[in-house]
Structure formats: C-alpha cells, structure tokens
Scaffold this motif. Structure first.
Motif, mmCIF file in Angstrom:
data_model
loop_
_atom_site.group_PDB
_atom_site.id
_atom_site.type_symbol
_atom_site.label_atom_id
_atom_site.label_comp_id
_atom_site.label_asym_id
_atom_site.label_seq_id
_atom_site.Cartn_x
_atom_site.Cartn_y
_atom_site.Cartn_z
ATOM 1 N N LEU A 24 1.048 -1.099 0.037
ATOM 2 C CA LEU A 24 -0.114 -0.229 0.204
ATOM 3 C C LEU A 24 0.889 1.275 -0.374
ATOM 4 C CD1 LEU A 24 -2.998 -1.115 3.127
ATOM 5 C CD2 LEU A 24 -2.887 -1.140 0.172
ATOM 6 N N THR A 27 2.382 2.000 -3.200
ATOM 7 C CA THR A 27 1.499 2.921 -4.066
ATOM 8 C C THR A 27 1.610 4.460 -3.901
ATOM 9 O OG1 THR A 27 -0.380 2.095 -3.169
ATOM 10 C CG2 THR A 27 0.126 0.398 -4.480
ATOM 11 N N GLY A 31 0.563 7.112 -6.768
ATOM 12 C CA GLY A 31 -0.662 7.678 -6.714
ATOM 13 C C GLY A 31 -0.487 9.066 -7.145
ATOM 14 N N PHE A 222 -9.909 9.403 -9.943
ATOM 15 C CA PHE A 222 -8.653 7.660 -8.728
ATOM 16 C C PHE A 222 -7.594 7.938 -8.079
ATOM 17 C CE2 PHE A 222 -5.899 3.845 -9.730
ATOM 18 C CZ PHE A 222 -6.760 3.179 -9.598
ATOM 19 N N TRP A 226 -7.611 6.778 -4.431
ATOM 20 C CA TRP A 226 -6.205 5.473 -4.056
ATOM 21 C C TRP A 226 -5.886 6.553 -2.493
ATOM 22 C CZ3 TRP A 226 -6.330 0.582 -5.559
ATOM 23 C CH2 TRP A 226 -4.903 0.397 -5.145
ATOM 24 N N VAL A 230 -6.874 4.364 0.655
ATOM 25 C CA VAL A 230 -5.640 3.846 0.884
ATOM 26 C C VAL A 230 -4.687 3.603 1.593
ATOM 27 C CG1 VAL A 230 -4.697 1.360 -0.312
ATOM 28 C CG2 VAL A 230 -6.433 2.497 -1.647
#
Length: 300
Positions: A24, A27, A31, A222, A226, A230
């Motif tokens: 996680l 990412t 992002g 998106f 995210w 997340v």
C-alpha cells in the motif's frame, strides 16, 4: 469466537500487516505520479486531506472515540502529523512534480530505516552498532549512485532530488516522534487531528504559492480516491498499529521493501526503467538497509 480463536486471528493479522503495508505504501508514489499532471502538489494534498478529515469526523463522533486528555498530547499529535504528512508528503509530491521519477523518490525515502536506526539511540535510547553504521554508509552510497545516474540522464532536477531528501528527514523524525510521544493515541481521534492539521497546512501553502486550479480527469479522480482510502485511511493506520506493536527501527525496516515494489509498478504503468548504475545503486541501498536491520546472532 472463542478467546483462543480471537488471539489466533489477531496473530495472523499482525503477521500479514507488514506485507500489506509495504504494498500500500509503495502505491503512494504511483498515485502522486498519476495525479500531479492535473493539479499542483499542495492543492492535490489539500484536497486529499480535506476529504480524509470530512470522512473521519462522523466516525469519531458516532463511535464516541476518546480524545487526548492533555493539551500537550494534542500538540504532540499535531506536530507528528506535520512531519508525517506535511513535511514528508509535501516534499515528495513537489519533487515528483519537478520530474523526479517515482522509483527514485521511493528509493530516497526508502533509506528512512537507516536514519531511524542511526537516530534511535539519541531519541529512544536504542543501541546503534558498528554494523548498522556500515549499513548506513552503504545505503547512502547506493542512493548517490542512483541520483547521479538519473541526473546525468536528465531525469528530475537537483531541486527535486533535494526535496525528496527533505521528505526523507521529515518521515524519519516523524517516525521517531510518533513512537516516543504518540504511541498511546487513539487511532481514530489521533488520525483526525493529524488530518485536520495537514489540511490546514496544505491549504495555506497552496493559497500562498499556487493558483489552486484543478483539471479534473479520470486519472486524477482515481488517484485522489486511492490516496484517500488506501493510503491515508489504510496504510497510515497500519503504520501506527505496527509502531504501537514494535520497535521504531524494526517497523522502519519495512520501508526498504518499498523502493523495489514501487519500481516494479512504475515500470508497468509509466515505463520507468532502472538499469546500469541506477540498478546497482538500488541493490547496494537495499543491502545497506538490510544490514542495518539484520538481527544480531549471539555466539555461544
């Protein structure tokens, strides 16, 4: 569920948390890369934390979550939030916005365990060995190889790289500060305080230095969704749970797995390639961080 079953479930969950956290967390750099073409860094982060704050307010109120008892605790939690969110994310997003590849930004931030291990003795009384100092030198040497190679290829800028190093120091000090002063905070109310502080900070900086315009697109939406759900609500909570259940240096050792994970995803999504000196530098850096966090074997 019996008490034994509950204990077993908790043990399994804690065992899986590090792997989930690493994925996680990696990412987050992706992002940033995905959303920054459509919005300036501080505006992007201001939106992110404003949404996080609004989502968490009803949760805290409806669950009658405990708030900090002392004014000093509010200050500690807020300051840790500035380091963990304001300094770290702010500098990373600005660096990536200036062209630093996501994998390179992740690698620089990934030597956080080295700094935490080196500074843990000063802040937390944890002993730093000669082997750990050697790992620190190796890690820094590896990062220098990557940075020099990327700059020679025209990927990123000296200012962008410098901002990523500023982010590194911010997350390192933030980890130590969180462990020392905020380990007993409620995850819900503590996160809310830190999200609110980050919202105010990013909003003020965006108002002062950016035009705050947003070019809405599917990629930006998106990335924002995210990063809110997340990263801010998921990965940060996992990080604080891990810090509560382990030593700062041990938890920080997870960050050395983030750069290779980010590099793989960045290659798939953005064709970012690590080759030659950059690949060697990543290997050297990971070896240095592993050396810092390797358990010392006792000779009988």
């Amino acid at each position: 569920m019996t008490p034994v079953e509950a204990t077993n479930h908790r043990t399994v969950a804690l065992a899986l948390m590090p792997a989930v956290f690493v994925f996680l967390w990696s990412t987050g750099f992706i992002g940033a890369k995905l959303g920054l073409p459509y919005v300036e860094p501080m505006t992007f982060l201001g939106l992110r934390f404003a949404i996080c704050t609004l989502l968490l307010v009803p949760v805290v109120l409806l669950t009658r979550t405990r708030w900090p008892d002392r004014l000093a605790d509010w200050g500690h939690i807020g300051f840790a939030g500035l380091l963990m969110h304001g300094g770290y994310l702010g500098f990373v997003f600005m660096g990536i916005g200036l062209g630093v590849p996501a994998g390179t930004a992740a690698l620089i931030a990934g030597i956080q365990p080295l700094l935490v291990a080196a500074l843990a003795g000063l802040f937390l009384g944890e002993r730093v060995t000669g082997r750990q100092w050697l790992g620190l030198l190796l890690g820094l040497g590896g990062v220098i190889l990557v940075v020099a190679d990327k700059l020679s290829l025209g990927e990123g800028s000296v200012l962008g790289i410098g901002l990523c190093f500023a982010a590194l120091f911010s997350i390192a000090f933030g980890t130590l500060y969180q462990k020392k002063y905020c380990s007993g905070m409620s995850l819900k109310s503590g996160n809310l305080i830190q999200f609110f502080v980050a919202t105010v900070y990013f909003g003020l900086v965006a108002w002062a230095f950016e035009d705050m315009s947003v070019n809405w697109s599917g990629e930006l939406v998106f990335a924002l969704v995210w990063l809110v759900f997340v990263l801010s609500l998921g990965a940060i909570t996992l990080l604080y749970i891990l810090l509560r259940n382990g030593a700062a240096a041990n938890v920080s050792s997870l960050f050395f797995l983030v750069p290779p994970c980010t590099a793989v995803v960045a290659y798939i999504l953005f064709d970012e390639v690590l080759a030659g000196w950059s690949l060697l530098g990543m290997v050297v850096t990971i070896a240095g961080v592993a050396l810092v966090n390797m358990k010392q074997t006792k000779v009988k």
